[in-house]
Design a protein around this motif. Sequence first.
Motif, PDB file in Angstrom:
ATOM      1  N   GLY A  52     -12.288  -8.932   0.679  1.00 20.73           N
ATOM      2  CA  GLY A  52     -12.039  -7.935   1.518  1.00 20.73           C
ATOM      3  C   GLY A  52     -10.880  -8.067   2.532  1.00 20.73           C
ATOM      4  N   GLU A  53     -10.861  -9.152   2.770  1.00 17.69           N
ATOM      5  CA  GLU A  53      -9.541  -9.590   3.882  1.00 17.69           C
ATOM      6  C   GLU A  53      -8.224  -9.719   3.267  1.00 17.69           C
ATOM      7  OE1 GLU A  53      -9.866  -9.657   7.255  1.00 17.69           O
ATOM      8  OE2 GLU A  53     -12.056  -9.846   7.406  1.00 17.69           O
ATOM      9  N   GLN A  91      -7.455  -9.159  -0.039  1.00 19.04           N
ATOM     10  CA  GLN A  91      -7.050  -7.563  -0.907  1.00 19.04           C
ATOM     11  C   GLN A  91      -6.002  -8.238  -2.152  1.00 19.04           C
ATOM     12  OE1 GLN A  91      -7.549  -3.994   0.411  1.00 19.04           O
ATOM     13  NE2 GLN A  91      -9.243  -5.460   0.783  1.00 19.04           N
ATOM     14  N   PRO A  93      -0.901 -12.221  -3.828  1.00 20.44           N
ATOM     15  CA  PRO A  93      -1.688 -10.901  -3.420  1.00 20.44           C
ATOM     16  C   PRO A  93      -0.880  -9.849  -3.297  1.00 20.44           C
ATOM     17  CG  PRO A  93      -2.264 -13.088  -2.269  1.00 20.44           C
ATOM     18  CD  PRO A  93      -0.926 -13.374  -3.299  1.00 20.44           C
ATOM     19  N   ALA A 122     -12.488  -2.882   2.642  1.00 13.64           N
ATOM     20  CA  ALA A 122     -11.671  -1.849   1.725  1.00 13.64           C
ATOM     21  C   ALA A 122     -12.124  -2.499   0.190  1.00 13.64           C
ATOM     22  CB  ALA A 122     -10.385  -2.007   1.952  1.00 13.64           C
ATOM     23  N   LYS A 123     -11.981  -1.462  -0.634  1.00 15.55           N
ATOM     24  CA  LYS A 123     -12.076  -1.650  -2.155  1.00 15.55           C
ATOM     25  C   LYS A 123     -13.517  -2.312  -2.679  1.00 15.55           C
ATOM     26  CE  LYS A 123      -7.072  -2.087  -2.205  1.00 15.55           C
ATOM     27  NZ  LYS A 123      -5.925  -2.995  -2.745  1.00 15.55           N
ATOM     28  N   ASN A 136      -4.795  -8.344  -5.941  1.00  9.90           N
ATOM     29  CA  ASN A 136      -4.591  -7.486  -7.187  1.00  9.90           C
ATOM     30  C   ASN A 136      -5.418  -8.041  -8.296  1.00  9.90           C
ATOM     31  OD1 ASN A 136      -2.819  -5.515  -6.131  1.00  9.90           O
ATOM     32  ND2 ASN A 136      -1.020  -6.937  -6.801  1.00  9.90           N
ATOM     33  N   GLY A 189      -9.449  -4.156  -6.994  1.00  4.39           N
ATOM     34  CA  GLY A 189      -8.159  -4.284  -6.522  1.00  4.39           C
ATOM     35  C   GLY A 189      -6.941  -4.224  -7.421  1.00  4.39           C
ATOM     36  N   TYR A 232     -15.356  -5.548  -6.539  1.00  2.63           N
ATOM     37  CA  TYR A 232     -14.064  -5.338  -5.787  1.00  2.63           C
ATOM     38  C   TYR A 232     -13.116  -4.994  -6.684  1.00  2.63           C
ATOM     39  CZ  TYR A 232      -9.732  -6.741  -3.689  1.00  2.63           C
ATOM     40  OH  TYR A 232      -8.532  -6.405  -3.347  1.00  2.63           O
ATOM     41  N   VAL A 267      -2.675  -9.398   4.388  1.00  7.20           N
ATOM     42  CA  VAL A 267      -3.560  -8.585   5.361  1.00  7.20           C
ATOM     43  C   VAL A 267      -3.772  -9.614   6.461  1.00  7.20           C
ATOM     44  CG1 VAL A 267      -5.680  -7.398   5.613  1.00  7.20           C
ATOM     45  CG2 VAL A 267      -4.327  -7.313   3.574  1.00  7.20           C
TER      46      VAL A 267
END
Length: 510
Positions: free
Chosen positions: A290-291, A293, A482, A199-200, A295, A239, A237, A486
């Motif tokens: 990616g794990e 996530q 974070p 993701a992202k 900001n 975020g 990335y 996740v």
Amino acid sequence: MNFELKSLDLAGAAAEKSEALVVLVPEALAKSGKSSLSLLIEQSGKAGDFEGKAGKLLQTYRVDGVAAPKVVLAGMGDGSAKQVRQAVSAACAVLKGSKIKKLVLAFASTPQAGAIRAAVLAVADTTYVYTTTKPKAEGRSLTRVLLGLPEAAPWRAELALGQALATGIEFTKEWGNRPANHATPTLLAQAAKGLTKLAKIKCEVLGPREVEKLGMHTFMSVAQGSKEPLRFIVLRYEGAAKTAAPHVLVGKGITFDTGGISIKPSAEMDEMKFDMCGAASVLGVFRALGEIQPNINVVGLIPACENMPDGGAVKPGDVVTSMSGQTVENLNTDAEGRLVLCDALHYAARFKPAAVIDIATLTGACVVALGGVRSGVFANDDGLAQALLEAGDTALDPGWRLPLDDEYGEGLKSNFADVANVAGRAGGAVTAAKFLQRFVGTTRWGHLDIAGTAWRSGAAKGATGRPVGLLVHYLLGQAGSPAKTVTPRTAARRQAVAKTAPRAVAKRVA
């Protein structure tokens, strides 16, 4: 490898079924009951066979009242992250030859902050097995690790961070360890594209034509002696809000370094496959992001090519023009890393970054200065330098700040160009950093020289995965908390992403 947390006292740990049980015992353990493990700890201590100092071990077998056949008592000292890492590494090392599928790692008392993360990373590091180009080799047998603590719930976020870091570090090790014919610039670009399944994360790859249009002639000059086409990899990335300035990571991606026309001695030249460990660390950071996530917005730039000595290779004394417009006299073609980085550092300015950090196996001089313990840290901003050093301490991936006095740049003067690519031998790590500094302008910039820390030589030859831990902790510090915790993906999904991409001091230079 799957890690789990469970609330366990020593009696509960003794009852847990597994092939092996490691009990982490503090140096000052109060009497904790009459369970089999409590009695073993107490009696072995009285007999002088065991103590709780960090790294001390006692191995035993078939203890009455303990379900696991193999039991290891491991001293964890004061329970700090550093001493827990030492204890877990020592315990896993003695178990490494065993075909263990499930391991229980039980804390006899509550450790200090960071200890669970350290334990996860120690297990992952000690049990890591490289198999990509060893088709008959057996991989890691350990698939499940249960961490038991008196109270597990407060440690779940730390466990998730440890797992994410372990995943990123192993991704970096994997690409660092691959021989150069299995880690070409093209294959490195494919590995980066594979990360977009997370993701992202987005990826763009530029080839020779696009790089030439950008005016990256110093980068191109390094690649011109190789038949392997260069690649300029741009990872993102995303975020945070689009308006939030990104942090840019620039990883040196020399997938093999012969030294070019200034060719290296043949002994141990095989280790120059590790000259792309800066690039591999950027890939590993994005794998971890990616794990996790967080900001934050992060850009990863990887100038990837080989440095080869054919008839078209750049020659000592050649002058090339960088993307910034500055001309560079190439006095030593084995100082090529700074030539690919300087164009990438200039390119980074287009993102209007909050900070730019480059990571490179840059100089043998840094190995002389710091050995394999600390990475060299340079920065044109005190706050950035402090943030990097603190992140390294937290990650147990330490750095040491080196100077950037203007006087060090005097040796880079040239009669035939704006700057030479090398100065004299004295202060070589610093003069290399001073060269790079010319291409960052007023941007907040940090430089990590990882020539001594990115890999080990000798019997334990292999990539270390550093400084992924330092960089991830730095980025999390810039992002604050974070966005969410996740849960790391299952081992099968991690493997699917991984498969998308199919010391001699004098030689650690570029």
